[in-house]
Structure formats: structure tokens, C-alpha cells
Scaffold this motif. Structure first.
Motif, PDB file in Angstrom:
ATOM      1  N   ASP A 119     -13.039 -48.889   8.780  1.00 43.80           N
ATOM      2  CA  ASP A 119     -11.983 -48.555   7.833  1.00 43.80           C
ATOM      3  C   ASP A 119     -10.907 -49.630   7.825  1.00 43.80           C
ATOM      4  O   ASP A 119     -10.345 -49.938   6.770  1.00 43.80           O
ATOM      5  N   SER A 120     -10.620 -50.224   8.968  1.00 44.23           N
ATOM      6  CA  SER A 120      -9.575 -51.266   8.998  1.00 44.23           C
ATOM      7  C   SER A 120     -10.021 -52.499   8.212  1.00 44.23           C
ATOM      8  O   SER A 120      -9.222 -53.101   7.499  1.00 44.23           O
ATOM      9  N   LEU A 147      -7.543 -50.901 -12.504  1.00 44.86           N
ATOM     10  CA  LEU A 147      -6.377 -51.279 -13.311  1.00 44.86           C
ATOM     11  C   LEU A 147      -5.215 -50.320 -13.055  1.00 44.86           C
ATOM     12  O   LEU A 147      -4.069 -50.747 -12.924  1.00 44.86           O
ATOM     13  N   SER A 148      -5.515 -49.023 -12.942  1.00 46.67           N
ATOM     14  CA  SER A 148      -4.464 -48.025 -12.716  1.00 46.67           C
ATOM     15  C   SER A 148      -3.803 -48.208 -11.351  1.00 46.67           C
ATOM     16  O   SER A 148      -2.674 -47.771 -11.140  1.00 46.67           O
ATOM     17  N   ARG A 149      -4.495 -48.861 -10.418  1.00 46.46           N
ATOM     18  CA  ARG A 149      -3.962 -49.114  -9.084  1.00 46.46           C
ATOM     19  C   ARG A 149      -3.298 -50.485  -8.973  1.00 46.46           C
ATOM     20  O   ARG A 149      -2.935 -50.905  -7.875  1.00 46.46           O
ATOM     21  N   GLY A 150      -3.160 -51.185 -10.098  1.00 42.30           N
ATOM     22  CA  GLY A 150      -2.404 -52.431 -10.102  1.00 42.30           C
ATOM     23  C   GLY A 150      -3.206 -53.701  -9.888  1.00 42.30           C
ATOM     24  O   GLY A 150      -2.636 -54.791  -9.833  1.00 42.30           O
ATOM     25  N   TYR A 151      -4.509 -53.572  -9.771  1.00 45.93           N
ATOM     26  CA  TYR A 151      -5.334 -54.771  -9.652  1.00 45.93           C
ATOM     27  C   TYR A 151      -5.460 -55.436 -11.020  1.00 45.93           C
ATOM     28  O   TYR A 151      -5.462 -54.764 -12.045  1.00 45.93           O
ATOM     29  N   ARG A 152      -5.570 -56.757 -11.023  1.00 47.43           N
ATOM     30  CA  ARG A 152      -5.933 -57.476 -12.241  1.00 47.43           C
ATOM     31  C   ARG A 152      -7.459 -57.536 -12.250  1.00 47.43           C
ATOM     32  O   ARG A 152      -8.067 -58.027 -11.305  1.00 47.43           O
ATOM     33  N   ILE A 209     -11.121 -46.589  -1.955  1.00 47.90           N
ATOM     34  CA  ILE A 209      -9.662 -46.467  -2.103  1.00 47.90           C
ATOM     35  C   ILE A 209      -9.250 -45.000  -2.007  1.00 47.90           C
ATOM     36  O   ILE A 209      -8.284 -44.660  -1.328  1.00 47.90           O
ATOM     37  N   GLU A 210     -10.006 -44.135  -2.680  1.00 47.02           N
ATOM     38  CA  GLU A 210      -9.681 -42.710  -2.618  1.00 47.02           C
ATOM     39  C   GLU A 210      -9.911 -42.147  -1.216  1.00 47.02           C
ATOM     40  O   GLU A 210      -9.097 -41.390  -0.693  1.00 47.02           O
ATOM     41  N   ARG A 211     -11.018 -42.540  -0.574  1.00 50.80           N
ATOM     42  CA  ARG A 211     -11.340 -42.046   0.759  1.00 50.80           C
ATOM     43  C   ARG A 211     -10.276 -42.463   1.777  1.00 50.80           C
ATOM     44  O   ARG A 211      -9.885 -41.683   2.646  1.00 50.80           O
ATOM     45  N   LEU A 212      -9.798 -43.702   1.658  1.00 46.10           N
ATOM     46  CA  LEU A 212      -8.804 -44.224   2.587  1.00 46.10           C
ATOM     47  C   LEU A 212      -7.364 -43.882   2.176  1.00 46.10           C
ATOM     48  O   LEU A 212      -6.419 -44.243   2.883  1.00 46.10           O
ATOM     49  N   ALA A 213      -7.219 -43.218   1.040  1.00 55.68           N
ATOM     50  CA  ALA A 213      -5.894 -42.833   0.514  1.00 55.68           C
ATOM     51  C   ALA A 213      -4.981 -44.040   0.382  1.00 55.68           C
ATOM     52  O   ALA A 213      -3.823 -44.004   0.778  1.00 55.68           O
TER      53      ALA A 213
END
Length: 147
Positions: free
Chosen positions: A9-10, A43-48, A142-146
Motif C-alpha cells: 500500500d505504501s 480528472l475529478s481527482r485533479g490529475y491531468r 485510489i478508492e481502496r486507499l482513501a
């Protein structure tokens, strides 16, 4: 063939936190396709996210101009690309990765989506000092790791 690598996870957090610019190969304009939903989420999470799809080149997906090839991406913003996210058949991956390694000097991660597996491409990327995530989805992680 199922192929789940033991990725901590890290390590996953490091990859996802450091990444800002993603080239998404195999982007689809169809909202029902996984590549569309993943692109929308990123995109909704701010990535280009730079979509690549020769059949959609010159159009837009989710407001982002679609480019026809990795070469076209390199000509526009090659030095900025940090992640190659691949929605293609596994047999197409080695050539894509070889090409990307030559085009994107800042490439940090090759990410192969669920069901996309290429040990050859993974070895090539790792030999060039690029991290590899295979048979996983960044949206799920991303969802799993919150994050």
C-alpha cells in the motif's frame, strides 16, 4: 491467467501521490467503457489526463483533446508525462512501453489496467528505472486507499 503482484500500500500511495500527468492509452468516448470511467474519475481527482486513441484523434473526451499517438503527446508535453496508463491488449504493451521509454524522459510509472499483463514490458520498464503496476486499476486503488 491471473497475475497479481505483491504491491505494498505504501508503494501504491507513493505512485499515486507523486503522479500529476497521465497518458491514458486506449481512451474511449463511450461512457460505458472502463477507460472512460477511469479517465473521468482521475480528472475529478485533479490529475491531468491526456487521452490517446487514433480513432478519436482531434476530438475531445471529457473536455480533453484526444491525441493520435504517444509521439503526438511527446511533441506537446513529453517532459511532463509521469505515468503511462494502458487500456490495450497485453500483446500490444511491450511496443507501447518501449516507445514511451524513449519519448517521455520524466516517466515514473507504467500502469497496466485490469487484465493487462506483460512481464516483458514490466522487465523493460524496470530496467529503465520506471515503476510498474500491472493488472490493477488506479480508480479502484485510489478508492481502496482513501486517497
Amino acid at each position: 491467467m491471473e497475475h497479481i503482484e505483491d504491491i505494498s500500500d505504501s508503494f501504491m500511495r507513493t505512485v499515486l501521490d507523486r503522479t500529476k500527468v497521465i497518458v491514458l492509452v486506449g481512451a474511449s468516448a463511450n461512457p460505458e467503457r472502463p477507460s472512460y470511467r477511469v479517465m473521468e474519475f482521475l480528472l475529478s481527482r485533479g490529475y491531468r489526463v491526456i487521452p490517446v486513441n487514433p480513432g478519436q484523434a482531434g476530438k475531445e473526451i471529457l473536455g480533453q483533446p484526444v491525441l493520435e499517438s504517444l509521439e503526438a503527446v511527446a511533441a506537446e508535453c513529453g517532459a511532463e508525462v509521469q505515468m503511462l496508463d494502458i487500456f490495450r491488449k497485453s500483446e500490444a504493451v511491450p511496443a507501447l512501453v518501449e516507445n514511451a521509454l524513449g519519448l517521455f524522459p520524466g516517466l515514473e510509472t507504467v500502469w497496466m489496467q485490469l487484465g493487462v499483463i506483460s512481464d516483458e514490458a514490466a522487465m523493460m520498464a524496470r530496467a529503465a528505472g520506471v515503476d510498474v503496476v500491472m493488472d490493477r486499476c488506479p480508480k479502484i486503488e485510489i478508492e481502496r486507499l482513501a486517497l
